[in-house]
Scaffold this active site. Structure first.
Site, PDB file in Angstrom:
ATOM      1  N   LYS A  76       0.828  -1.212   0.000  1.00 28.26           N
ATOM      2  CA  LYS A  76       0.000   0.000   0.000  1.00 28.26           C
ATOM      3  C   LYS A  76       0.862   1.261   0.000  1.00 28.26           C
ATOM      4  O   LYS A  76       0.570   2.211  -0.715  1.00 28.26           O
ATOM      5  CB  LYS A  76      -0.942   0.004   1.212  1.00 28.26           C
TER       6      LYS A  76
ATOM      7  N   LYS B 260     -12.337 -11.611 -10.737  1.00 25.81           N
ATOM      8  CA  LYS B 260     -13.282 -12.105  -9.734  1.00 25.81           C
ATOM      9  C   LYS B 260     -14.436 -11.116  -9.574  1.00 25.81           C
ATOM     10  O   LYS B 260     -14.269  -9.918  -9.823  1.00 25.81           O
ATOM     11  CB  LYS B 260     -12.587 -12.379  -8.397  1.00 25.81           C
TER      12      LYS B 260
ATOM     13  N   LYS C 241     -17.402  -5.680  -5.895  1.00 27.63           N
ATOM     14  CA  LYS C 241     -18.336  -4.555  -5.935  1.00 27.63           C
ATOM     15  C   LYS C 241     -17.766  -3.404  -6.756  1.00 27.63           C
ATOM     16  O   LYS C 241     -18.497  -2.543  -7.199  1.00 27.63           O
ATOM     17  CB  LYS C 241     -18.720  -4.101  -4.534  1.00 27.63           C
TER      18      LYS C 241
HETATM   19  P1  AMP Z   1     -13.903  -7.985  -0.142  1.00 28.13           P
HETATM   20  O1  AMP Z   1     -14.769  -7.048   0.643  1.00 28.13           O
HETATM   21  O2  AMP Z   1     -14.030  -7.872  -1.613  1.00 28.13           O
HETATM   22  O3  AMP Z   1     -12.462  -7.981   0.334  1.00 28.13           O
HETATM   23  O4  AMP Z   1     -14.438  -9.449   0.201  1.00 28.13           O
HETATM   24  C1  AMP Z   1     -14.492  -9.964   1.497  1.00 28.13           C
HETATM   25  C2  AMP Z   1     -14.371 -11.460   1.416  1.00 28.13           C
HETATM   26  O5  AMP Z   1     -15.422 -11.997   0.587  1.00 28.13           O
HETATM   27  C3  AMP Z   1     -13.084 -11.959   0.796  1.00 28.13           C
HETATM   28  O6  AMP Z   1     -12.054 -12.115   1.732  1.00 28.13           O
HETATM   29  C4  AMP Z   1     -13.480 -13.301   0.224  1.00 28.13           C
HETATM   30  O7  AMP Z   1     -13.429 -14.293   1.242  1.00 28.13           O
HETATM   31  C5  AMP Z   1     -14.924 -13.099  -0.180  1.00 28.13           C
HETATM   32  N1  AMP Z   1     -15.058 -12.776  -1.613  1.00 28.13           N
HETATM   33  C6  AMP Z   1     -15.034 -11.549  -2.188  1.00 28.13           C
HETATM   34  N2  AMP Z   1     -15.223 -11.627  -3.513  1.00 28.13           N
HETATM   35  C7  AMP Z   1     -15.368 -12.952  -3.797  1.00 28.13           C
HETATM   36  C8  AMP Z   1     -15.611 -13.690  -4.998  1.00 28.13           C
HETATM   37  N3  AMP Z   1     -15.747 -13.098  -6.178  1.00 28.13           N
HETATM   38  N4  AMP Z   1     -15.717 -15.035  -4.893  1.00 28.13           N
HETATM   39  C9  AMP Z   1     -15.581 -15.664  -3.709  1.00 28.13           C
HETATM   40  N5  AMP Z   1     -15.364 -15.023  -2.549  1.00 28.13           N
HETATM   41  C10 AMP Z   1     -15.259 -13.686  -2.582  1.00 28.13           C
END
Ligand code: AMP
Length: 343
Positions: free
Chosen positions: A119, A210, A213
């Site tokens: 970062k 992947k 959001k």
């Molecule tokens: P994030 O807020 O994007 O960091 O997501 C929080 C958690 O959700 C991550 O640590 C993953 O365990 C899960 N996650 C997020 N995006 C995905 C995805 N496309 N497929 C599977 N698990 C996901």
């Protein structure tokens, strides 16, 4: 309260999508259900962590509430006496122990953390808060205050877990007493949680990425708040390929493979579509499964009892303050902040 402790943070997120649901919420809930007889499960909202990077502070409270509601709607067993649900900042010992641990940590030790290096390298040290620098100490405090043994984290957190073990051992050695229990090593944790390769749901528009959001368009992700009919449309217009028939292969057919995986996690019979030529039939089946899943989740969300969440938080935060303050007092005595006669 002598059961071994499993501890995990429930990250605050207002815009949950099915990737979060099946990749984070559901595994945490399944883990809680699987282990809550023999273990104590500490589930906490790491609210102090939430502004190590910039956020909209006026939304934090509503995000905490909606994250908790989503976990309950997804099946978190609120009634289990082995499960404690709490907000980090409601237990002031987290902040106090963070300070103490930081004072026994070298500047270079934190500076070598890959997440910080990444970062600060990208944004420059003037654009990154000191909180990001010291946050491994907060994470160590989260773990050590409760003598937590197992923390289900991925490889990206290895350095932070190793730091928690090192600082615990350093403090125990320096002060000649068992202030903290060491959490298990990453290898022991992998074994304990029997972790398989993590699930990754892909973006519907660009299946090489992947689902997230922050994807280029909201058409790529199915949000838990999407109307079922809108979600169905997103599936029907998902990117696939123009090869001959349906095959599961992420290297050459990421779009179609992703749809097969989504169908499978929703309980559909994905294998029956392998070899079929009409992609539309698979899309219709996935769209239908996604609509049913969303309708079901959203009706559960409407039934969530906010009073029950508040009551659980109150009971858990009271109990966890007792445990955390006990550990903190031992440390305060060891470092000379409290007399050994004080209770
Ligand atoms: P994030 O807020 O994007 O960091 O997501 C929080 C958690 O959700 C991550 O640590 C993953 O365990 C899960 N996650 C997020 N995006 C995905 C995805 N496309 N497929 C599977 N698990 C996901």
């Amino acid at each position: 309260m002598n059961k071994p402790v499993i501890l995990t943070g429930l990250r605050v997120n207002n815009d949950l999508h099915i990737g979060n649901y099946f990749g984070a919420l559901k595994p945490i809930i399944d883990m809680t259900k699987d282990h809550s007889e023999k273990y104590q499960v500490n589930l906490f909202i790491p609210d102090l962590h939430s502004f190590t990077t910039p956020i909209n502070h006026t939304e934090l409270q509503t995000q905490i509430v909606s994250t908790l509601r989503a976990f309950i709607a997804a099946g978190l067993p609120l009634g289990s006496h082995d499960v404690y649900l709490y907000r980090q900042s409601y237990i002031p010992a987290h902040s106090e122990l963070t300070w103490i641990l930081s004072c026994f940590t070298g500047f270079g030790e934190f500076g070598r953390m890959a997440e910080f290096k990444d970062k600060s390298g990208r944004l420059g040290v003037d654009h990154i808060g000191v909180g990001q620098f010291v946050y491994p100490a907060l994470q160590a405090a989260d773990i050590l205050l409760y003598n937590a043994q197992y923390i289900p984290v991925g490889e990206d957190q290895r350095q932070h877990i190793e730091y928690a073990r090192n600082i615990a051992e350093r403090m125990n050695n320096k002060f000649g007493e068992q202030l903290f229990n060491l959490p298990s090593s990453m290898e022991e944790m992998y074994k304990f949680f029997n972790r398989k390769q993590g699930l990754r749901i892909r973006d519907l528009v660009d299946p090489t990425k992947k689902m997230s959001k922050s994807g280029d368009s909201s058409r790529g992700a199915i949000f838990l708040s999407d109307r079922p009919e809108d979600a169905a449309k997103k599936i029907m217009s998902a990117t696939t390929d123009s090869l001959e028939d349906i095959q599961y292969d992420y290297d050459t057919r990421p779009g179609i493979s992703n749809l097969l995986d989504i169908l499978k996690i929703l309980g559909g019979d994905a294998s029956s579509f392998i070899g079929q030529k009409q992609y539309g039939l698979l899309k219709t089946a996935v769209a239908e499964a996604v609509s049913i899943f969303l309708s079901d989740f959203q009706s559960k969300l409407e039934q969530v009892d906010d009073g029950a969440i508040a009551a659980k938080l109150t009971v858990s935060e009271k109990a966890m303050n007792v445990v955390a303050n006990n550990t903190l007092l031992k440390v305060q005595r060891a470092v000379g902040l409290r007399s050994t006669k004080e209770t």
